[in-house]
Design a protein around this motif. Structure first.
Motif, mmCIF file in Angstrom:
data_model
loop_
_atom_site.group_PDB
_atom_site.id
_atom_site.type_symbol
_atom_site.label_atom_id
_atom_site.label_comp_id
_atom_site.label_asym_id
_atom_site.label_seq_id
_atom_site.Cartn_x
_atom_site.Cartn_y
_atom_site.Cartn_z
ATOM 1 N N LYS A 151 3.359 -19.045 40.402
ATOM 2 C CA LYS A 151 2.939 -20.394 40.577
ATOM 3 C C LYS A 151 4.020 -21.229 41.116
ATOM 4 O O LYS A 151 5.463 -20.732 40.987
ATOM 5 C CB LYS A 151 2.548 -21.010 39.325
ATOM 6 N N TYR A 152 3.922 -22.515 41.716
ATOM 7 C CA TYR A 152 5.034 -23.296 42.155
ATOM 8 C C TYR A 152 5.689 -23.875 40.749
ATOM 9 O O TYR A 152 5.046 -24.062 39.882
ATOM 10 C CB TYR A 152 4.547 -24.257 42.989
ATOM 11 N N GLY A 153 6.948 -23.876 40.960
ATOM 12 C CA GLY A 153 7.770 -24.218 39.884
ATOM 13 C C GLY A 153 8.551 -23.084 39.111
ATOM 14 O O GLY A 153 8.679 -22.183 39.735
ATOM 15 N N VAL A 154 8.743 -23.208 37.914
ATOM 16 C CA VAL A 154 9.355 -22.234 36.935
ATOM 17 C C VAL A 154 8.388 -21.300 36.660
ATOM 18 O O VAL A 154 7.588 -21.761 35.753
ATOM 19 C CB VAL A 154 10.319 -22.900 36.241
ATOM 20 N N ASN A 155 8.638 -19.899 36.719
ATOM 21 C CA ASN A 155 7.839 -18.996 35.872
ATOM 22 C C ASN A 155 8.967 -18.299 34.902
ATOM 23 O O ASN A 155 9.950 -17.518 35.414
ATOM 24 C CB ASN A 155 7.461 -17.905 36.834
ATOM 25 N N ARG A 156 8.658 -18.347 33.912
ATOM 26 C CA ARG A 156 9.554 -17.597 32.855
ATOM 27 C C ARG A 156 8.913 -16.350 32.579
ATOM 28 O O ARG A 156 7.834 -16.168 32.365
ATOM 29 C CB ARG A 156 9.624 -18.521 31.473
ATOM 30 N N ILE A 157 9.854 -15.169 32.422
ATOM 31 C CA ILE A 157 9.446 -13.803 32.367
ATOM 32 C C ILE A 157 10.401 -13.343 31.158
ATOM 33 O O ILE A 157 11.403 -13.576 30.876
ATOM 34 C CB ILE A 157 9.791 -12.952 33.421
ATOM 35 N N GLY A 158 9.575 -12.643 30.249
ATOM 36 C CA GLY A 158 10.165 -12.128 29.069
ATOM 37 C C GLY A 158 9.139 -11.384 28.200
ATOM 38 O O GLY A 158 7.890 -11.388 28.239
ATOM 39 N N ARG A 159 9.671 -10.705 27.160
ATOM 40 C CA ARG A 159 8.854 -10.192 26.239
ATOM 41 C C ARG A 159 8.127 -11.082 25.305
ATOM 42 O O ARG A 159 6.995 -10.761 24.718
ATOM 43 C CB ARG A 159 9.806 -8.882 25.126
ATOM 44 N N SER A 160 8.697 -12.086 25.032
ATOM 45 C CA SER A 160 7.932 -13.206 24.103
ATOM 46 C C SER A 160 6.660 -13.791 24.633
ATOM 47 O O SER A 160 6.266 -13.877 25.713
ATOM 48 C CB SER A 160 8.844 -14.162 23.736
ATOM 49 N N SER A 161 5.543 -13.980 23.956
ATOM 50 C CA SER A 161 4.334 -14.667 24.256
ATOM 51 C C SER A 161 4.534 -16.003 24.943
ATOM 52 O O SER A 161 3.712 -16.666 25.332
ATOM 53 C CB SER A 161 3.369 -14.496 23.358
#
Length: 188
Positions: free
Chosen positions: A19-29
């Motif tokens: 998506k436009y903006g910040v996309n956070r990626i990680g193991r946490s839901s």
């Protein structure tokens, strides 16, 4: 729209639309994109997308962020590059491209680096390497300005309404006292 294509041996490719903006990626839901793999940190990285650029920032992950097998703290992303988070590799597709370098703003401290964060208090612009990251309980992340310790946020893509004259006046009146910043020819 920008995409990441995860290719894992023995299974079909998985396409992730960003998506436009910040996309956070990680193991946490609590992340926008959850990748449940032991080499991925709970809050591993952020990918910022707007009409002009696409950037990845390492969120102090244990196993690092790599672009074309080179470890980075922050890096622009272009179509065809391979982004690796821990042991998971992804190909970048349909990344936005700035029409010219004039559309990009230089970091206040590193003139050769594109600024991706702006301080809400002093309005200076920095790259992610300059901004201080404070991780709070519950996974909340604060980004603090290295000059005034104000809250930093990703630079908007220009579609947001500019603050009113009254908003600028209030911001100047509430600014922390101190020595004014010297003029910077790279600061817009």
């Amino acid at each position: 729209m920008a995409k990441l294509v995860i290719k894992v041996e023995g299974s079909p490719a998985e396409v992730i639309d960003l998506k436009y903006g910040v996309n956070r990626i990680g193991r946490s839901s609590r992340n926008d994109l959850q990748i449940d793999h032991n080499s991925i940190s709970r809050f591993h990285a952020e990918i910022e997308v707007n009409e002009k650029w696409m950037f990845v920032r390492d969120m102090d992950s244990a196993n690092g962020v790599f672009v074309n097998e080179e470890q980075v703290v922050e890096s622009s992303l272009e179509s065809g590059q391979v982004l690796r988070l821990g042991d998971i590799s992804m190909e970048v597709q349909d990344a936005p491209v700035a029409k010219s370098w004039r559309e990009l703003v230089a970091c206040q401290n590193h003139f050769e680096t594109v600024a991706t964060m702006v301080c809400k208090q002093c309005r200076r612009k920095f790259c992610a390497a300059c901004v201080h990251i404070l991780r709070r309980a519950g996974g909340r992340i604060l980004r603090l300005c290295p000059v005034c310790s104000g809250h930093c946020e990703p630079i908007s893509d220009g579609n947001q309404k500019a603050p009113s004259g009254l908003g600028n006046l209030v911001r100047r009146l509430l600014r922390k006292p101190g020595k004014p910043a010297p003029p910077n020819p790279y600061y817009d």
